[in-house]
Design a protein around this motif. Sequence first.
Motif, PDB file in Angstrom:
ATOM      1  N   LEU A  27       0.887  -1.225  -0.020  1.00 16.60           N
ATOM      2  CA  LEU A  27      -0.010   0.024   0.160  1.00 16.60           C
ATOM      3  C   LEU A  27       0.867   1.135  -0.241  1.00 16.60           C
ATOM      4  N   GLN A  28       1.918   1.258   0.758  1.00 20.10           N
ATOM      5  CA  GLN A  28       2.731   2.494   0.559  1.00 20.10           C
ATOM      6  C   GLN A  28       3.618   2.502  -0.789  1.00 20.10           C
ATOM      7  N   LEU A  48      -5.375   5.489   4.283  1.00 22.30           N
ATOM      8  CA  LEU A  48      -6.591   5.212   5.203  1.00 22.30           C
ATOM      9  C   LEU A  48      -6.630   3.527   5.491  1.00 22.30           C
ATOM     10  N   ARG A  49      -6.053   2.894   4.286  1.00 25.36           N
ATOM     11  CA  ARG A  49      -5.983   1.289   4.268  1.00 25.36           C
ATOM     12  C   ARG A  49      -4.818   0.921   5.139  1.00 25.36           C
ATOM     13  N   ILE A  50      -3.717   1.915   4.980  1.00 25.85           N
ATOM     14  CA  ILE A  50      -2.671   1.539   6.011  1.00 25.85           C
ATOM     15  C   ILE A  50      -3.027   1.787   7.433  1.00 25.85           C
ATOM     16  N   ALA A  51      -3.814   2.955   7.642  1.00 25.52           N
ATOM     17  CA  ALA A  51      -4.113   3.391   9.248  1.00 25.52           C
ATOM     18  C   ALA A  51      -5.031   2.026   9.779  1.00 25.52           C
ATOM     19  N   MET A  52      -6.004   1.337   8.889  1.00 22.17           N
ATOM     20  CA  MET A  52      -6.705   0.205   9.248  1.00 22.17           C
ATOM     21  C   MET A  52      -5.759  -0.764   9.670  1.00 22.17           C
ATOM     22  N   LEU A  53      -4.887  -1.212   8.856  1.00 23.47           N
ATOM     23  CA  LEU A  53      -4.087  -2.599   8.939  1.00 23.47           C
ATOM     24  C   LEU A  53      -3.049  -2.194  10.051  1.00 23.47           C
ATOM     25  N   THR A  54      -2.666  -0.967  10.494  1.00 24.50           N
ATOM     26  CA  THR A  54      -1.872  -0.644  11.693  1.00 24.50           C
ATOM     27  C   THR A  54      -2.548   0.001  12.927  1.00 24.50           C
ATOM     28  N   ALA A  55      -3.993  -0.053  12.963  1.00 22.34           N
ATOM     29  CA  ALA A  55      -4.660   0.641  13.958  1.00 22.34           C
ATOM     30  C   ALA A  55      -3.954   2.002  14.443  1.00 22.34           C
ATOM     31  N   ASP A  56      -3.601   2.968  13.256  1.00 23.90           N
ATOM     32  CA  ASP A  56      -2.809   3.961  13.583  1.00 23.90           C
ATOM     33  C   ASP A  56      -4.047   5.164  13.410  1.00 23.90           C
ATOM     34  N   ASP A  57      -4.678   5.409  14.607  1.00 31.39           N
ATOM     35  CA  ASP A  57      -5.454   6.588  14.410  1.00 31.39           C
ATOM     36  C   ASP A  57      -5.062   8.009  13.927  1.00 31.39           C
ATOM     37  N   HIS A  58      -3.721   8.248  14.556  1.00 30.70           N
ATOM     38  CA  HIS A  58      -3.245   9.540  13.900  1.00 30.70           C
ATOM     39  C   HIS A  58      -2.775   9.705  12.548  1.00 30.70           C
TER      40      HIS A  58
END
Length: 772
Positions: free
Chosen positions: A656-657, A677-687
Amino acid sequence: MVEAFFGGRWAGKALDRVGQQFRTAVLGTEVQRALVQAVAAAVKRAAEILHGEDEVGAENLVRCLMERDSRELPLVDGTRLGELRTAVGPWVRDVFVPVNGEFSDEWGDGLDGGQPAEAHEELSTEIDELCEVLSAEIVAAVRENAETGGGELRGIWSGYQYEVTHRQLEELVEERRLYGELSEGLWIGGDGVPARVAGGGLGPSRIDYGRISTSADHFVGRVEQLAELESLRASGMVGMVCSVGGFGGVGKTALVSAFAKSVADEYPDGLVFVDFQSYPETDRALRAEDVLPGLLKLGCGMTAPVVDRMSREEQFASWHAVIDGRRMIFLWDNVFEDEQIEPLRARGEGSLTLITSRNRFHVDGARMLDLDVLPLSDAVAMFAEIAGADRCGDVEAVKRIANACDRVPVLIGAMAAKLMTGIKTLSELDIEVAELPDARTKARVFSILDDAYLCLSPIQQEIYELLGTHPGRYLTVGTVAVMLEQALGHEVSLEEAVDALDALVARRLADPHRGEVVPEGLAEFAYTAHDVILDHAQYLAVSVAGKFTNRFNVLCAYYGMRLDEHRENEDRSWFIAEHTALLAVFTSVTDYPEVTMKLGNKLDFWGAISDAKSCFEHVYDIYREAGNRMGEAEVLVLLGAVSPVASATDDPVSYLQRAYDIYLDEGEVVKAINCRLRIAMLTADDHMAISALGELSDLFPETFVETTDDENGRGAGLAYRRLHDHVLINGGDNIAGATLLALASMVLGSDEHSHTRAEYEEATGPQEEPDF
């Protein structure tokens, strides 16, 4: 500005309540509706189970349980399927014990002055029973929707299986660690629940995969070799049958298949047969990791989503947890090196392992059995067995024919079949073999098969060449009928195709393909051939300039058309029968990237994630070679979706990156934000999600809702849905998560979110719109 908005608005108990409601809203109307329907159906079935013929009692129970707001039902309220029991208990107790869900001294007022403790205990038992039945029926209803219904709950069911798998794996690993065992794994039954067989082992009571070769049906002779196999079996050794000189067709598979059949009753736990397809081209051979998913799904009964979401290490651990210590037969056919099978080999005593190869290599615990051509007496007996003893009166002629065939079983079979079918007489065969090349070479083999080919009808010859054209190992009847129509210029029925294929079987030039799944219709029955015959068929197929290419293009066009027409919920049997053939075709060419991508998406839909990944990787290589940057990015996103999160070698975030970087370079900002946003989902990165939301808000002002008809508007809508998914997957009960949901819901402005906004404002006071 967005960060400041997050910090100042959300606090206190109201946040938890609103966050939970937001999780309900983001499920979307279709999924939410399907969940409500599943719960309602489960309640009705549970009531029928518990009340039997008491229809009034069942109706009252259903009415009581379903009287609450549908948004507050288990699952619909955001509870995960894996935590269902924790939500069902309070729900049932709220109905039957409406005092904080607890029994109290006042319980029973107005009911003859109260109830004794025994009545409390009886009611508690009934409640527990209802909770158990309800939980089981809700799980069953979700599974029914995912597998045979509308499919809206497929993602929820898949996630539940994944969760159960890892929970049980962790428990099993800990259990085996305590007992000092080295291997670990698990077996998940069809309902997603681990099963144990007698004695405490994991898995189904019997494991069968593949079927032994039909070449064992006319097996004769080899008395010494059978005795040697029995000797090594008695000593607990692995039997490795290797052809002398590396020749194919000497009867390796027939020998081990016949021996396996003779001792099968002593191995009640199952039989596994795998052809590793190492010949004639070893670079196309199967590896342990290629066959492992099929062994787990079709042999061990694990479901596709569970298997494909496992890391490779977990798959092998699961395999050994099932097979180790069982009394089974493992027949590994056409192997060219130990690395192909070593990870699959059973540990411990009790099993029988047989290996066939044209190569000599070391296998721990194995004894080599060199297999040469048949002794003359066995060759004559085999010829008579196939042709019929009454047609073999001239024994000397039969000997000459057997020697001319180098006493190689596959050639003897083809020659004897011509006598058996009446194509030629014994004397004609005797004259024919006198004209063969003298040396034992490939030219001699092909000369024998050339004559067998020339004795075929035009329709049979076309099928024979088609076997050599197709890059897969088998052809289905439906595909053969279509290809014959194109080649012959007239309609060919399925029955005519079967008759022609069966004629090739009778002539010992083809075999029924014994797949792992029983075909549902005539079009899905499949045929294959010995690799020596496939080698000759390919030689004939490419010998006429342009004919091979034309036939292969027709094959690709037909498969492409079928994929376009394929409807997942209506034509499942066709796809199951053809998917390995489709995979072989479209991962061997570079002219059909769009079709290959479509195949990958369909494989992903059916849970064959590893095969889907092979398709996407092939398409990525095509686009990269062609310099198609946008195509590269699109495929990288798909690879990010199908790559297991737990795998150390296949990191979805890296895919994805790379897609994000390409989209930015190409000016596709919305698509780049979707990747973040997909990466945020996979890494649980709210920020990261918050930052991406801020970028999106800068792109789309307050008029966002009015722009959803254009491409950018649709892209932004997709980004906000990704945002919903992020919070749905990672909880949504923290400040950042709940805020993200609130902002996305407000911006989308849909009526389905109105109750969420109203409840929040009731709890905290009216809020100003976020500054988008």
